[in-house]
Write a protein that holds these residues in place. Structure first.
Motif, PDB file in Angstrom:
ATOM      1  N   GLY A 109       2.098  35.973  32.093  1.00 50.50           N
ATOM      2  CA  GLY A 109       1.134  35.482  33.083  1.00 50.50           C
ATOM      3  C   GLY A 109       1.840  35.067  34.377  1.00 50.50           C
ATOM      4  N   ARG A 168      -1.889  22.937  38.125  1.00 55.32           N
ATOM      5  CA  ARG A 168      -1.376  23.323  39.436  1.00 55.32           C
ATOM      6  C   ARG A 168      -2.447  23.935  40.313  1.00 55.32           C
ATOM      7  NH1 ARG A 168       4.603  26.188  39.409  1.00 55.32           N
ATOM      8  NH2 ARG A 168       3.409  28.102  39.496  1.00 55.32           N
ATOM      9  N   GLU A 169      -3.446  24.596  39.664  1.00 57.62           N
ATOM     10  CA  GLU A 169      -4.389  25.377  40.460  1.00 57.62           C
ATOM     11  C   GLU A 169      -5.865  25.095  40.200  1.00 57.62           C
ATOM     12  OE1 GLU A 169      -3.278  29.561  40.482  1.00 57.62           O
ATOM     13  OE2 GLU A 169      -1.202  29.047  40.047  1.00 57.62           O
ATOM     14  N   SER A 170      -6.217  24.607  38.990  1.00 56.99           N
ATOM     15  CA  SER A 170      -7.650  24.445  38.689  1.00 56.99           C
ATOM     16  C   SER A 170      -8.162  23.033  38.946  1.00 56.99           C
ATOM     17  CB  SER A 170      -7.932  24.814  37.231  1.00 56.99           C
ATOM     18  OG  SER A 170      -7.771  26.194  37.025  1.00 56.99           O
ATOM     19  N   LEU A 171      -7.403  22.031  38.531  1.00 56.57           N
ATOM     20  CA  LEU A 171      -7.909  20.654  38.616  1.00 56.57           C
ATOM     21  C   LEU A 171      -7.445  19.961  39.893  1.00 56.57           C
ATOM     22  CD1 LEU A 171      -7.484  19.563  34.875  1.00 56.57           C
ATOM     23  CD2 LEU A 171      -9.390  20.753  35.970  1.00 56.57           C
ATOM     24  N   THR A 172      -7.097  20.754  40.889  1.00 63.17           N
ATOM     25  CA  THR A 172      -6.471  20.235  42.100  1.00 63.17           C
ATOM     26  C   THR A 172      -7.400  19.367  42.944  1.00 63.17           C
ATOM     27  OG1 THR A 172      -6.932  22.462  42.908  1.00 63.17           O
ATOM     28  CG2 THR A 172      -4.650  21.945  42.424  1.00 63.17           C
ATOM     29  N   VAL A 185       2.747  29.255  44.478  1.00 68.00           N
ATOM     30  CA  VAL A 185       2.354  27.883  44.821  1.00 68.00           C
ATOM     31  C   VAL A 185       3.552  26.966  44.607  1.00 68.00           C
ATOM     32  CG1 VAL A 185      -0.084  28.248  44.209  1.00 68.00           C
ATOM     33  CG2 VAL A 185       1.494  27.357  42.499  1.00 68.00           C
ATOM     34  N   LYS A 236      -0.786  26.081  34.863  1.00 69.18           N
ATOM     35  CA  LYS A 236      -1.686  26.674  35.851  1.00 69.18           C
ATOM     36  C   LYS A 236      -2.954  25.837  36.013  1.00 69.18           C
ATOM     37  CE  LYS A 236      -2.088  31.169  36.758  1.00 69.18           C
ATOM     38  NZ  LYS A 236      -2.203  31.441  38.220  1.00 69.18           N
ATOM     39  N   THR A 237      -3.480  25.345  34.904  1.00 69.76           N
ATOM     40  CA  THR A 237      -4.679  24.508  34.971  1.00 69.76           C
ATOM     41  C   THR A 237      -4.449  23.307  35.884  1.00 69.76           C
ATOM     42  OG1 THR A 237      -5.529  25.181  32.821  1.00 69.76           O
ATOM     43  CG2 THR A 237      -6.187  23.012  33.593  1.00 69.76           C
ATOM     44  N   PRO A 274      -2.294  27.469  28.706  1.00 68.83           N
ATOM     45  CA  PRO A 274      -2.091  27.589  30.160  1.00 68.83           C
ATOM     46  C   PRO A 274      -2.297  26.267  30.895  1.00 68.83           C
ATOM     47  CG  PRO A 274      -4.231  28.472  29.566  1.00 68.83           C
ATOM     48  CD  PRO A 274      -3.580  28.049  28.274  1.00 68.83           C
ATOM     49  N   GLU A 277       5.116  28.215  33.055  1.00 66.84           N
ATOM     50  CA  GLU A 277       4.008  28.008  32.111  1.00 66.84           C
ATOM     51  C   GLU A 277       4.502  27.899  30.685  1.00 66.84           C
ATOM     52  OE1 GLU A 277       1.030  26.752  31.293  1.00 66.84           O
ATOM     53  OE2 GLU A 277       0.169  27.934  32.933  1.00 66.84           O
ATOM     54  N   ASP A 296       1.381  36.855  38.129  1.00 68.05           N
ATOM     55  CA  ASP A 296       1.116  36.061  39.339  1.00 68.05           C
ATOM     56  C   ASP A 296       2.055  36.461  40.475  1.00 68.05           C
ATOM     57  OD1 ASP A 296      -0.987  34.553  38.452  1.00 68.05           O
ATOM     58  OD2 ASP A 296       0.107  32.660  38.319  1.00 68.05           O
ATOM     59  N   ILE A 298       2.899  21.408  42.532  1.00 67.59           N
ATOM     60  CA  ILE A 298       1.639  21.270  43.274  1.00 67.59           C
ATOM     61  C   ILE A 298       1.875  20.863  44.721  1.00 67.59           C
ATOM     62  CG2 ILE A 298      -0.666  20.296  43.398  1.00 67.59           C
ATOM     63  CD1 ILE A 298      -0.578  19.682  40.470  1.00 67.59           C
TER      64      ILE A 298
END
Lengths: 434, 434
Positions: free
Chosen positions: B314, B145-149, B325, B142-143, B139, B131, B318, B329
């Motif tokens: 952060g 890799r994990e939020s907008l997937t 992860v 993470k956004t 961030p 990050e 994790d 991605i």
């Protein structure tokens, strides 16, 4: 490859259908990113025969969402029904008790019952994910739950309701009154037929209650949020703000103060050249201040089928990947008791507009009441109403104060009102130097 | 409560010491959020006796970072050394091969060796978190890799280098030339003694290579990034941009086009009232466009001890929570081959500034060469240099083009230059309607 993750969706409004659309379009990339397939197995809504523009024939239909929530057919219950109680509450509780992961967009439910539901999720070792509940497509829940975890947060604020921001933006751009713009917004689908939840500030307050918990490790507590809506903002206030170098926004703000956590949703004047002032239309933003990271701001679409479904999908892929964190960062049992700062203890600048009858001595009486409360004025302007200086016409007095205690402002306004010189209620808008 | 997570930190510059400061200040909240203690067990740097203003006596000292990376004393190797090869590379490889999780702030390392390191991490089932490598405290990794997937991303862009943004902001605000501002920035610690990595655009290009991979599921590929720095931006360009309604920013931009992925770092003129134009000083921002979420922008501090250490923390929390992860991605073996769009195939508007000798026929010759390439001009302004119209003085011609092919612009400028009427090189800045 692990076995597929099976989901059931309750609520087939725009967000539910948006979610089904993502699955239809991105089946392959979802499986690649999640490391396993995610399959919709069942759906539930009130009316099986409504025309929703989506083919639901492949999914098992449940007329009872609570029954679906506990069904062995699914691993994850996706709650898109809404509402703090009733079927949404019952079905989420049933899902968690049956050991199902829950993904929800329901801010009201969590603002009211968040601690209890988090405890239930932790007890059953399942996820309770709600990215879509706060600021639509903006990944603020994950940012606070997982990215800024090394920080002590001192403040979180934002524009948390797209309908209000749309109305305020158009009031400024077009110079038209609130009622006109609201009607247009309803016609265009940007506001509900009953707009109370949005324009009254309640929707923003639900979201702020969740952000407060994520910021300060406290139990979400909707009842502690001080709430004012935008329904009393007039074209006059909008114009006065512009002349004074501000814009009016419906602000959600939560901050740690000496007297506890201040948690409030209300219209605020923000400097015209601040970042938040530039967030216009239905766009939302959330800003967090952490002691190590400093100020971070996330901006994006705060509502709508696509953005909200995008957040739900992120939550689902997390579950498919096996990522489970406590719903409110800290274990539910450790969420701290909440010390609520009273809004009347708030310190700040104020904009005050008084419509008065045009009589000799009114301004002197008002100034005296302000002085009694030791309120220092930065500026005061008295204007006659258009129509001229007749007995029937009144005048408008606009005052800007230096930083002062809200209790003093309230006392001064009460005393002024008691004198009987005012036409209607006094207008008071907090000024925030963001 | 699980057993503590043991970490070793290599590199004790400002970020390493910043990280130790977070541990010292937030020991308890880290343990509460992570669900277990995180303990610094060992540190490594070049000089054991340097005065760093932090007490390191509780940690085991390794003079060899690679030895620490594989030591049984630690579970996580935190690499804060920097550089794409040498000890940083060797120690990260050693850590992954020994089955240690790795957290790094090293953008150069990952931009060059990302795919290989990701494969190694996945093979050993450990995290490779970075990050802090992209945009400091923001961030964004993470956004993405994990939020907008749940989205297909079509574009990512941002201001990825704080030093360049600081210099360009001050050039505009103070009207002073590049060299002056750079010298001040060096004195104030906002620019390195050797500023090439920053002002030449290489640092931003490292970050863009990682954002490209996260956006399009491709292998990170630094060599495919087209790079121009800000060293040739003059006060004249800054003033012309302002007059034309733009600001000049060092833009990192990666987008999917018909001819492949366009990946470029260069100064760009952006509309003065766009959100990115308002990002000033050392602040960074990253904007992502997804097909369901729409446009999301993250803004915050792009460098500095606190923000960078916040991102490292952060990543560590994790790992302590067991969240792992794939680094990019998709599994490393699935990262797609990279179809690189040539920058000369770019379509857009251009600002062109030509310093010419003041002779009859020069403007006609230039206009002819533009017409030969079928370049349509939106505006053209010819100004005499201050000092008047003498044989020794020249003139400046500023042109703005309509959307056109970059190859045509390059050919036209080459032909113009061949005529021999130019003083110095032609200036060409791409215009982006963001």
């Amino acid at each position: 490859m692990s076995k597929p993750l099976k989901i059931g969706i309750a609520g087939l409004g725009t967000v539910g259908i948006g979610l089904i659309n993502i699955f239809n379009r991105h089946d392959e990339i979802i499986e690649a990113k999640a490391g396993r397939a995610i399959q919709i197995k069942a759906v539930s809504a009130r009316d099986k025969n409504a025309n929703r523009g989506a083919d639901l024939s492949a999914y098992q239909w449940f007329s009872n969402a609570t029954e679906m929530a506990a069904s062995p057919e699914i691993d994850v219950y996706v709650e898109l029904i809404g509402g703090e109680d009733g079927i949404a509450y019952d079905s989420v509780v049933a899902a968690l008790k049956a050991g199902k992961h829950v993904v929800t967009a329901n801010k009201a439910l969590l603002a009211h019952h968040g601690s209890m539901l988090a405890a239930l999720a932790e007890q059953h070792n399942v996820a309770l994910n709600y990215e879509a509940a706060v600021a639509g497509g903006i990944p603020i829940v994950k940012t606070m739950r997982e990215s800024l975890t090394g920080n002590e947060v001192s403040r979180v604020y934002g524009i948390l309701n797209g309908t209000c921001n749309y109305i305020l933006t158009l009031m400024e751009q077009e110079g038209r009154p609130f009622d006109d713009i609201l009607k247009d917004a309803q016609d265009e689908g940007y506001a509900e037929a009953d707009p109370t939840t949005d324009i009254g500030g309640f929707d923003a307050a639900h979201k702020l209650a969740l952000l407060t918990s994520l910021s300060f490790g406290t139990q979400p507590s909707f009842k502690d949020v001080y709430i004012e809506g935008i329904e009393d903002i007039t074209s006059e206030d909008i114009a006065a703000a512009r002349d004074l170098g501000y814009r009016i926004k419906l602000l959600g703000m939560s901050q740690m103060t000496d007297s506890g956590i201040e948690q409030r949703v209300h219209p605020a004047m923000v400097p015209k050249h601040s970042t938040i002032a530039e967030v216009s239309g239905v766009t939302n933003c959330v800003a967090v201040k952490g002691d190590f990271v400093g100020d971070v701001m996330l901006t994006g679409p705060g509502a709508g089928a696509g953005p909200t479904a995008s957040s739900v999908m992120g939550d689902l892929i997390d579950i498919a990947r096996g990522l489970v964190v406590p719903p409110f960062i800290n274990p539910a049992k450790d969420l701290k008791p909440y010390k609520n700062a009273k809004t009347r203890a708030h310190q700040g600048g104020y904009y005050i507009r008084l419509d008065v009858v045009d009589q000799i001595g009114v301004l002197a009486a008002i100034a005296t009441h302000m002085a009694e409360q030791k309120i220092s004025l930065k500026s005061i302007v008295q204007k006659l109403e258009e129509g001229g200086n007749t007995d029937k016409e009144g005048a408008t007095i606009v005052m800007i104060t230096h930083a002062t205690l809200e209790q003093s402002i309230r006392d001064a306004l009460a005393a002024i009102q008691k004198d009987g010189h005012l036409v209607g209620k006094p207008q008071m808008i907090r000024i925030e130097q963001l």
